[in-house]
Write a protein that holds these residues in place. Structure first.
Motif, PDB file in Angstrom:
ATOM      1  N   SER A  36      51.352 -50.719  -9.407  1.00 18.49           N
ATOM      2  CA  SER A  36      50.442 -51.871  -9.434  1.00 18.49           C
ATOM      3  C   SER A  36      50.103 -52.341 -10.846  1.00 18.49           C
ATOM      4  O   SER A  36      49.498 -53.402 -11.011  1.00 18.49           O
ATOM      5  CB  SER A  36      49.156 -51.539  -8.686  1.00 18.49           C
ATOM      6  N   ASP A  54      47.031 -55.296 -10.393  1.00 16.90           N
ATOM      7  CA  ASP A  54      47.271 -55.565  -8.966  1.00 16.90           C
ATOM      8  C   ASP A  54      48.629 -56.213  -8.725  1.00 16.90           C
ATOM      9  O   ASP A  54      48.752 -57.146  -7.930  1.00 16.90           O
ATOM     10  CB  ASP A  54      46.159 -56.449  -8.378  1.00 16.90           C
ATOM     11  N   GLU A  56      52.258 -56.837  -7.287  1.00 20.87           N
ATOM     12  CA  GLU A  56      52.928 -56.602  -6.008  1.00 20.87           C
ATOM     13  C   GLU A  56      54.302 -57.239  -6.034  1.00 20.87           C
ATOM     14  O   GLU A  56      54.470 -58.342  -6.549  1.00 20.87           O
ATOM     15  CB  GLU A  56      52.166 -57.251  -4.855  1.00 20.87           C
TER      16      GLU A  56
END
Length: 97
Positions: A36, A54, A56
């Motif tokens: 991440s 974060d 992805e």
């Protein structure tokens, strides 16, 4: 396997970032590692390190050599030697600098 490598090698490498939230990379040979906070990608132009928050993997197209990543992009840079990067980040090297 050789055929697939030839397909990826025929594509140009590019990076397209939209508002530091979406990143599209073409000319991808393989993804070496990701989590991440960091992606390590082998492209037709060398190894690419993408750092962020974060992160992805949204889309992976192995035939075309394209990936799409979403999250907050902090930086991306090319590294010359993957072995040197791994060596620099080892625990002992960080302790004894």
């Amino acid at each position: 396997m050789d055929r697939q490598d030839n397909i990826v090698n025929n594509y140009n490498h590019s990076i397209n970032m939209v508002e530091r939230k979406n990143l599209i990379v073409t000319g991808v040979k393989k993804i070496d590692n990701f989590d991440s906070e960091e992606f390590l990608i082998e492209t037709t132009m060398g190894h690419l390190v993408i750092k962020g928050l974060d992160l992805e993997l949204v889309k992976l197209d192995t035939m075309q050599g394209n990936i799409s990543i979403k999250g907050t992009i902090i930086s991306f840079s090319y590294i010359e030697d993957i072995k040197r990067k791994n060596k620099e980040e080892s625990l002992f090297n960080r302790l004894f600098k």
